[in-house]
Design an enzyme around this catalytic site. Structure first.
Site, PDB file in Angstrom:
ATOM      1  N   ARG A 139      34.524  47.109 -24.306  1.00  0.00           N
ATOM      2  CA  ARG A 139      35.892  46.712 -24.624  1.00  0.00           C
ATOM      3  C   ARG A 139      36.649  48.000 -24.943  1.00  0.00           C
ATOM      4  O   ARG A 139      36.443  49.006 -24.289  1.00  0.00           O
ATOM      5  CB  ARG A 139      35.858  45.705 -25.783  1.00  0.00           C
ATOM      6  CG  ARG A 139      37.002  44.717 -25.783  1.00  0.00           C
ATOM      7  CD  ARG A 139      36.785  43.583 -26.793  1.00  0.00           C
ATOM      8  NE  ARG A 139      36.924  44.021 -28.184  1.00  0.00           N
ATOM      9  CZ  ARG A 139      36.759  43.210 -29.236  1.00  0.00           C
ATOM     10  NH1 ARG A 139      36.472  41.936 -29.055  1.00  0.00           N
ATOM     11  NH2 ARG A 139      36.895  43.664 -30.474  1.00  0.00           N
ATOM     12  N   LYS A 185      42.237  38.263 -38.489  1.00  0.00           N
ATOM     13  CA  LYS A 185      42.786  37.960 -37.153  1.00  0.00           C
ATOM     14  C   LYS A 185      42.729  36.453 -36.879  1.00  0.00           C
ATOM     15  O   LYS A 185      42.066  35.702 -37.595  1.00  0.00           O
ATOM     16  CB  LYS A 185      42.016  38.731 -36.097  1.00  0.00           C
ATOM     17  CG  LYS A 185      40.571  38.286 -35.926  1.00  0.00           C
ATOM     18  CD  LYS A 185      39.822  39.242 -35.006  1.00  0.00           C
ATOM     19  CE  LYS A 185      38.381  38.791 -34.843  1.00  0.00           C
ATOM     20  NZ  LYS A 185      37.580  39.801 -34.134  1.00  0.00           N
ATOM     21  N   MET A 233      46.309  13.522 -27.233  1.00  0.00           N
ATOM     22  CA  MET A 233      47.076  14.678 -27.716  1.00  0.00           C
ATOM     23  C   MET A 233      47.321  14.594 -29.226  1.00  0.00           C
ATOM     24  O   MET A 233      47.199  15.587 -29.938  1.00  0.00           O
ATOM     25  CB  MET A 233      48.417  14.761 -26.979  1.00  0.00           C
ATOM     26  CG  MET A 233      49.178  16.036 -27.275  1.00  0.00           C
ATOM     27  SD  MET A 233      50.806  16.089 -26.530  1.00  0.00           S
ATOM     28  CE  MET A 233      50.431  16.154 -24.794  1.00  0.00           C
ATOM     29  N   TYR A 258      42.950   6.220 -23.478  1.00  0.00           N
ATOM     30  CA  TYR A 258      43.285   6.554 -22.087  1.00  0.00           C
ATOM     31  C   TYR A 258      42.055   6.510 -21.193  1.00  0.00           C
ATOM     32  O   TYR A 258      40.974   6.956 -21.594  1.00  0.00           O
ATOM     33  CB  TYR A 258      43.876   7.960 -22.011  1.00  0.00           C
ATOM     34  CG  TYR A 258      45.232   8.091 -22.665  1.00  0.00           C
ATOM     35  CD1 TYR A 258      46.250   7.167 -22.422  1.00  0.00           C
ATOM     36  CD2 TYR A 258      45.497   9.156 -23.515  1.00  0.00           C
ATOM     37  CE1 TYR A 258      47.490   7.304 -23.025  1.00  0.00           C
ATOM     38  CE2 TYR A 258      46.732   9.306 -24.115  1.00  0.00           C
ATOM     39  CZ  TYR A 258      47.733   8.368 -23.863  1.00  0.00           C
ATOM     40  OH  TYR A 258      48.957   8.501 -24.455  1.00  0.00           O
TER      41      TYR A 258
HETATM   42  C1  LIG Z   1      36.397  40.055 -34.854  1.00  0.00           C
HETATM   43  C2  LIG Z   1      35.989  41.396 -35.255  1.00  0.00           C
HETATM   44  C3  LIG Z   1      35.246  41.591 -36.436  1.00  0.00           C
HETATM   45  C4  LIG Z   1      34.741  40.445 -37.281  1.00  0.00           C
HETATM   46  O1  LIG Z   1      33.732  39.714 -36.604  1.00  0.00           O
HETATM   47  P1  LIG Z   1      32.969  38.514 -37.308  1.00  0.00           P
HETATM   48  O2  LIG Z   1      31.818  38.204 -36.405  1.00  0.00           O
HETATM   49  O3  LIG Z   1      33.923  37.374 -37.371  1.00  0.00           O
HETATM   50  O4  LIG Z   1      32.560  38.953 -38.658  1.00  0.00           O
HETATM   51  C5  LIG Z   1      34.986  42.894 -36.815  1.00  0.00           C
HETATM   52  N1  LIG Z   1      35.402  43.942 -36.069  1.00  0.00           N
HETATM   53  C6  LIG Z   1      36.108  43.792 -34.934  1.00  0.00           C
HETATM   54  C7  LIG Z   1      36.524  44.996 -34.160  1.00  0.00           C
HETATM   55  C8  LIG Z   1      36.408  42.514 -34.471  1.00  0.00           C
HETATM   56  O5  LIG Z   1      37.099  42.365 -33.336  1.00  0.00           O
END
Ligand SMILES: *Cc1c(COP(=O)(O)O)cnc(C)c1O
Length: 394
Positions: free
Chosen positions: A144, A43, A334, A286
């Site tokens: 969550r 991700k 920037m 700046y």
């Molecule tokens: C981000 C995430 C992980 C990985 O977490 P890390 O701390 O980066 O290893 C695993 N499972 C879920 C559901 C996540 O959202």
């Protein structure tokens, strides 16, 4: 330290170490042992490292790939098709609409069922005569996504039982709230207990198939909470060579008896745009927040907050030039940083600066930048601009 040969552009670039990634995979294989799958979390543009650059390494080295969006999962399938590769096990751990689920079913990507509304996918799948692999997400205390064990007991996941013709129950997962924030894991233990409760409620109400995959642990729990490793671990930050936290590193020493070596995969470097002298009394940047007390040799670097270098690091940060620390003067702009190279170099020839990573005996860690910017290193790497050139090195 040489600038990137490929482009010759005066632009910063990320160096991704293949050797470091492989070493981290090997370290995790050693931690989890042979009977357990190792999954990589891709991700956030692979934690800023670059989705495709990381996919090219992870695909052959890990057992499961985790992404947040359906788009990322479909990108993996397209990438596999182009290369005639077998389809890897892929799970979308974020949200997917019924329409997206139909696409994912076609491409044999698994998705997560995390709330009652997920049932809306059933008629869409029946209409298309498709089956979809599903992992049930249990909320065991993060607050969550996911069914709480009480919701499972109240029948909120029962729609899965009546949809066995199109939904194939392949796994059950949960996610920890604070394994990386503490050295005592009582909250995580309570989450594990809630997971067991959720699992038995699921098996009572739905009858879990044999071989259903249970997964819970991200990086920190994998390292420091052995009972959480279950059937597969979902490792994100630490496959990129970063410790989730200082607490995790301390706990790892206790739990594992030694601290595994994690090697940061990423370095961020840039050639200078100009190197020049500013006379004593000159203002820099700046807001005129910095004034040179003496004549100062500065390097202007083509990097700024647009690229992901945090503006909050102004007045605190340093970069490395020829293995020496060079303070960032004035504000981060920037597209520019101005650094003091008076003592790092001896003339006005262009230099290469390391913003993140090692140069000689010195290193700037993602944790250090996070400290300057009052955030966590997860955010520092994830925000590295997708536009930055990523160079994969051996
Ligand atoms: C981000 C995430 C992980 C990985 O977490 P890390 O701390 O980066 O290893 C695993 N499972 C879920 C559901 C996540 O959202």
């Amino acid at each position: 330290m040489s600038s990137s040969p490929e482009s010759g552009a005066v632009a910063s670039f990320l160096e991704l170490s293949t050797r470091a990634f492989s070493a981290n995979v090997a370290a995790f294989r050693a931690v989890v042992g042979p009977g357990r799958k190792l999954g990589a979390v891709l991700k956030g543009n692979a934690y800023g490292h670059g989705f495709f650059e990381t996919l090219a390494q992870a695909h052959e080295k890990v057992d499961v790939l985790y992404v947040i969006t359906p788009r990322e999962a479909l990108a993996i399938r397209a990438w596999e098709n182009e290369r005639d590769l077998d389809q890897h096990e892929v799970l979308v751990i974020g949200a997917a609409s019924p329409t997206e689920c139909v696409h994912l079913a076609r491409e044999r990507v698994a998705v997560v069922a995390a709330e009652r509304g997920f049932g809306a996918v059933v008629p869409a799948l029946r209409k298309e005569r498709l089956t979809l692999d599903v992992h049930v997400h249990l909320d065991t205390g993060l607050g969550r996504e996911g069914f709480t064990p009480a919701q499972v007991e109240a029948g909120e996941a029962d729609f899965l039982a009546g949809a066995g013709d199109v939904l194939k129950l392949k796994g059950v997962l949960s996610h920890f709230a604070n394994t990386e924030d503490v050295t005592e894991q009582s909250y995580a233990q309570a989450q594990l207990a809630a997971f067991e409760q959720g699992l038995s409620a699921l098996s009572r109400r739905l009858g879990l198939p044999a071989g259903v995959q249970r997964h819970f642990a991200a990086s920190a729990a994998t390292l420091v909470l052995p009972p959480s490793r279950l059937d597969v671990v979902r490792v994100g930050i630490s496959l990129y060579g970063l410790w989730p936290s200082t607490e995790t590193r301390l706990s790892a020493r206790v739990v594992l008896g030694e601290v595994p070596t994690l090697e940061p995969v990423l370095s961020w470097r840039t050639p200078s745009q100009v190197v020049k002298w500013l006379p004593a009394g000159s203002y820099v940047g700046y807001g005129c927040t910095y004034r040179c007390g003496a004549a100062t040799r500065v390097a202007v670097l083509p990097v700024g907050y647009f690229d992901g270098y945090p503006r909050l690091a102004s007045g605190k940060a340093h970069v490395l030039v020829k293995g020496k620390r060079c303070p960032v003067l004035g504000r981060v702009m920037m597209n520019h940083l101005i650094v003091d190279v008076t003592h790092a170099t001896s003339d006005e020839a262009p230099v290469v600066a390391t913003l993140l990573g090692r140069d000689g005996d010195e290193v700037v860690t993602a944790e250090a930048i996070a400290g300057w910017a009052q955030t966590i290193h997860y955010e520092i790497v994830t925000r590295l601009g997708p536009h930055l050139r990523r160079v994969v090195v051996p």
